[in-house]
Design a protein around this motif. Structure first.
Motif, PDB file in Angstrom:
ATOM      1  N   SER A 145      32.309  53.032  15.258  1.00 56.55           N
ATOM      2  CA  SER A 145      33.370  52.540  14.374  1.00 56.55           C
ATOM      3  C   SER A 145      33.836  51.144  14.758  1.00 56.55           C
ATOM      4  N   HIS A 146      33.673  50.767  16.022  1.00 59.42           N
ATOM      5  CA  HIS A 146      34.169  49.482  16.517  1.00 59.42           C
ATOM      6  C   HIS A 146      33.171  48.847  17.487  1.00 59.42           C
ATOM      7  N   VAL A 147      33.261  47.540  17.610  1.00 60.73           N
ATOM      8  CA  VAL A 147      32.449  46.794  18.581  1.00 60.73           C
ATOM      9  C   VAL A 147      33.309  45.723  19.235  1.00 60.73           C
ATOM     10  N   ASN A 148      32.855  45.286  20.401  1.00 63.19           N
ATOM     11  CA  ASN A 148      33.430  44.122  21.070  1.00 63.19           C
ATOM     12  C   ASN A 148      32.502  42.947  20.785  1.00 63.19           C
ATOM     13  N   ILE A 149      33.063  41.890  20.231  1.00 66.04           N
ATOM     14  CA  ILE A 149      32.286  40.684  19.943  1.00 66.04           C
ATOM     15  C   ILE A 149      32.636  39.641  20.997  1.00 66.04           C
ATOM     16  N   ILE A 150      31.618  39.111  21.654  1.00 65.84           N
ATOM     17  CA  ILE A 150      31.803  38.054  22.642  1.00 65.84           C
ATOM     18  C   ILE A 150      31.247  36.779  22.028  1.00 65.84           C
ATOM     19  N   TYR A 151      32.058  35.741  22.018  1.00 65.44           N
ATOM     20  CA  TYR A 151      31.650  34.527  21.313  1.00 65.44           C
ATOM     21  C   TYR A 151      32.103  33.275  22.049  1.00 65.44           C
ATOM     22  N   HIS A 152      31.502  32.169  21.675  1.00 61.58           N
ATOM     23  CA  HIS A 152      31.794  30.866  22.282  1.00 61.58           C
ATOM     24  C   HIS A 152      32.809  30.145  21.408  1.00 61.58           C
ATOM     25  N   LEU A 153      33.952  29.808  21.993  1.00 62.29           N
ATOM     26  CA  LEU A 153      34.999  29.088  21.264  1.00 62.29           C
ATOM     27  C   LEU A 153      34.617  27.612  21.201  1.00 62.29           C
ATOM     28  N   ASP A 154      33.630  27.306  20.388  1.00 65.50           N
ATOM     29  CA  ASP A 154      33.029  25.977  20.371  1.00 65.50           C
ATOM     30  C   ASP A 154      33.956  24.882  19.861  1.00 65.50           C
ATOM     31  N   LYS A 155      35.006  25.235  19.160  1.00 66.71           N
ATOM     32  CA  LYS A 155      35.949  24.239  18.656  1.00 66.71           C
ATOM     33  C   LYS A 155      37.173  24.088  19.557  1.00 66.71           C
ATOM     34  N   ALA A 156      37.226  24.864  20.628  1.00 69.08           N
ATOM     35  CA  ALA A 156      38.345  24.782  21.573  1.00 69.08           C
ATOM     36  C   ALA A 156      38.240  23.508  22.402  1.00 69.08           C
ATOM     37  N   LYS A 157      39.390  23.032  22.825  1.00 68.64           N
ATOM     38  CA  LYS A 157      39.437  21.815  23.626  1.00 68.64           C
ATOM     39  C   LYS A 157      40.422  22.027  24.771  1.00 68.64           C
ATOM     40  N   TYR A 158      39.952  22.578  25.859  1.00 68.51           N
ATOM     41  CA  TYR A 158      40.804  22.864  27.004  1.00 68.51           C
ATOM     42  C   TYR A 158      41.199  21.584  27.725  1.00 68.51           C
ATOM     43  N   GLU A 159      42.499  21.427  27.943  1.00 72.47           N
ATOM     44  CA  GLU A 159      43.040  20.339  28.745  1.00 72.47           C
ATOM     45  C   GLU A 159      43.935  20.976  29.797  1.00 72.47           C
ATOM     46  N   LYS A 160      43.572  20.854  31.057  1.00 81.51           N
ATOM     47  CA  LYS A 160      44.278  21.542  32.144  1.00 81.51           C
ATOM     48  C   LYS A 160      45.782  21.319  32.083  1.00 81.51           C
TER      49      LYS A 160
END
Length: 150
Positions: A47-62
């Motif tokens: 009924s459900h799944v875990n999707i693992i994906y790349h946040l390609d539009k994210a922009k991490y700034e410490k």
């Protein structure tokens, strides 16, 4: 150490821009690359799944993201990135448990995936309640934060 991964497929939906709420209204297709299609066999029984994906539009700034208020809301506490599910993360990895709508030859259709159109999918894992749903507690601010998320 450098870790490299290749997508197994891509998210297709109507969500073009990053957002912080209303993901429950969205239906997404995860279209697999041809070499992984046979890996969907048997998934239709879940009924459900875990999707693992790349946040390609994210922009991490410490300086901006290591500690912040979730969704930049003034009514939220200042917490570290590992205390929240914000999209601008050091390794840009997303994981969401979603409901399966359908499974067909080359794709899985799901509800509630918080990923924009074109997001690379790294893996799909079946949701096992014995592993994934444990008794858990969260701070009260998480309930307020999630009121309009799904």
């Amino acid at each position: 150490m450098k870790i490299e991964m290749e997508p197994i497929g891509y998210v297709r939906n109507k969500v073009k821009d990053r957002k912080d709420v209303s993901w429950g209204e969205d239906t997404s297709s995860i279209i697999l690359d041809e070499e992984y299609i046979s890996g969907l066999k048997g998934l239709e029984d879940f009924s459900h799944v875990n999707i693992i994906y790349h946040l390609d539009k994210a922009k991490y700034e410490k300086d901006k993201h290591l500690q912040r208020r979730p969704q930049n809301r003034d009514d939220m506490p200042l917490v570290g990135i590992f205390s929240q599910r914000g999209k601008d993360r050091p390794n840009r990895i997303g994981i969401t448990s979603v409901k399966i709508v359908s499974v067909s030859e080359d794709r899985i259709v799901v509800e509630g995936l918080d990923a924009v159109d074109g997001t690379p999918v790294l893996d799909i894992k079946p949701y096992y309640p014995v592993y994934d749903k444990k008794e858990a507690s969260v701070p009260e601010w998480v309930d307020r934060l999630m009121e309009h998320y799904f």
